[in-house]
Design an enzyme around this catalytic site. Structure first.
Site, mmCIF file in Angstrom:
data_model
loop_
_atom_site.group_PDB
_atom_site.id
_atom_site.type_symbol
_atom_site.label_atom_id
_atom_site.label_comp_id
_atom_site.label_asym_id
_atom_site.label_seq_id
_atom_site.Cartn_x
_atom_site.Cartn_y
_atom_site.Cartn_z
ATOM 1 N N HIS A 149 0.829 -1.206 0.000
ATOM 2 C CA HIS A 149 0.000 0.000 0.000
ATOM 3 C C HIS A 149 0.868 1.263 0.000
ATOM 4 C CE1 HIS A 149 0.962 0.921 4.214
ATOM 5 N NE2 HIS A 149 0.842 -0.367 4.439
ATOM 6 N N GLU A 169 -2.142 -7.142 7.833
ATOM 7 C CA GLU A 169 -0.813 -7.018 8.424
ATOM 8 C C GLU A 169 -0.739 -7.760 9.751
ATOM 9 O OE1 GLU A 169 2.275 -7.007 8.524
ATOM 10 O OE2 GLU A 169 2.777 -4.989 7.759
#
Length: 390
Positions: A194, A270
């Site tokens: 990202h 994550e």
């Protein structure tokens, strides 16, 4: 305008408590009761309570992907989870605290309510949890059986429309990787980290249980540059994203350019950094020196207050990879995720030791690529490419 109403039914189980565990969750339309999304995952060894909380989180994230403004009613047959999430019971167990905190970050306060239901009314979620455990113990990914979601951003278990024809066939593996005459199918995962958030330049820990920051102005610019580069290549046929806001924003920038929907895969989130969320490395070293030393010395150690080690992350990410490969065999898939999952995918492709993740650098909005072959081999084709950002 009245907010849309969604119902989440979630369950989790463990065969041994702790033992082989999995969760299941469904999202129903609040008006019709129709199931519009499903999620399930094998968790490896865990307790019933951990599996139940993981099912809750997956169900909430699937509902958020459908409509982040919806009012959500959660129905579970776990009295413990319902009472704890409703605020009537204290959460004393250290394994439960970060999971409850993660569940509360999915929707704003006041948008989610909790109700207890008897087990016989939670059959769909229970079925999915058992399917996930059966699949995991058999060494295969869980496969959905439900109807496709009408929403372009679906949960990990929603069923796709038929895929378009392959635009560019991936090259065949090197000679010697398969017997002569074998038909080897190549599937390519293009891995996009990202773009930057406000925490990225300060190198602060930003995992799955923190503030879930959005992209910064620079991060949005990076996402657009990555989207342009991917569109120019013209080979991507599907887009899969972690459920975190920063990855979804990055994925959506590419999806708009490519004319594709975004599929949410819970397993790509994550690592849970626990009490380290939002802190710099120096701050963690000052506040939790022994835990940090242990974490850097072993991939089985967890950050302070975290529910997850790198070893557990590797199992989760490997299962997510297998689900993606099963669904998109022979295609090129954009996978938008985070530092830890992408490093893990690269490490697994190389067959490198677990601690190799500590020796990789991965820049914001960088591209990696791994090609997987149906004979079981993998090839790392690209790592930390930032040429599109120059």
């Amino acid at each position: 305008m009245t907010a849309r109403r969604l119902i989440v039914e979630a369950d989790g189980g463990s065969r041994g408590n702790p033992g082989p565990a999995g969760y299941g969750a469904v999202v129903r339309d609040g008006d019709t009761g129709r199931i519009i999304a499903e999620a399930a995952e094998y968790l490896g060894r865990a307790t019933n309570n951990v599996a139940e909380y993981r099912g809750l989180i997956a169900g909430l994230r699937a509902a958020h992907a459908i409509d982040p403004a919806a009012g959500v009613e959660v129905r579970m047959d776990s009295k413990l989870v319902v009472e704890q999430m409703s605020g009537r019971w204290k959460i004393k167990h250290p394994d439960m605290q970060p999971l409850a905190a993660e569940a509360r970050t999915v929707f704003p306060p006041g948008q989610v309510g909790y109700s207890w239901i008897p087990r016989e009314r939670n059959k769909d979620a229970d079925r999915l949890a058992n399917e996930a455990m059966d699949a995991g113990q058999a060494g295969r990914p869980w496969q959905p059986r439900g109807e496709p979601s009408a929403h372009p951003v679906a949960s990990a278990a929603a069923v796709d429309e038929p895929a378009p024809a392959l635009v560019l066939q991936a090259p065949a593996p090197q000679a010697g990787w398969a017997a002569a005459g074998d038909q080897v199918v190549a599937t390519t995962l293009v891995l996009l980290r990202h773009g930057e958030t406000a925490l990225t330049p300060q190198k602060r820990f930003s995992g799955s249980t923190g503030s879930d920051p959005q992209l910064s102005e620079k991060g949005r610019w990076q996402a657009e540059r990555a989207a342009e580069a991917l569109a120019a290549r013209g080979t991507v046929e599907a887009v899969v994203s972690s459920p975190m806001l920063r990855t979804r924003q990055t994925a959506e920038a590419a999806a708009v350019r490519l004319g594709l929907p975004v599929r949410i895969e819970e397993g790509l989130r994550e690592l849970d950094f626990g009490a380290w969320e939002g802190l710099t490395f120096a701050e963690v070293q000052e506040r939790h020196p022994e835990d940090l030393d242990a974490w850097l010395a072993s991939t089985r150690a967890r950050p302070t207050g975290s529910s997850e080690s790198f070893a557990a992350l590797s199992q989760r990410v490997g299962a997510a990879r297998d689900r993606i490969l099963a669904r998109y065999a022979g295609q090129t898939v954009l996978v938008v995720s985070h530092v830890s999952p992408i490093k893990t995918l690269a490490r697994l492709a190389l067959g490198a030791p677990p601690d190799a993740v500590y020796r990789m650098e991965l820049s914001a909005a960088s591209l990696c690529a791994v090609q997987y072959y149906s004979d079981g081999n993998a090839s790392l084709r690209l790592f930390n490419d930032t040429g599109h950002l120059r």
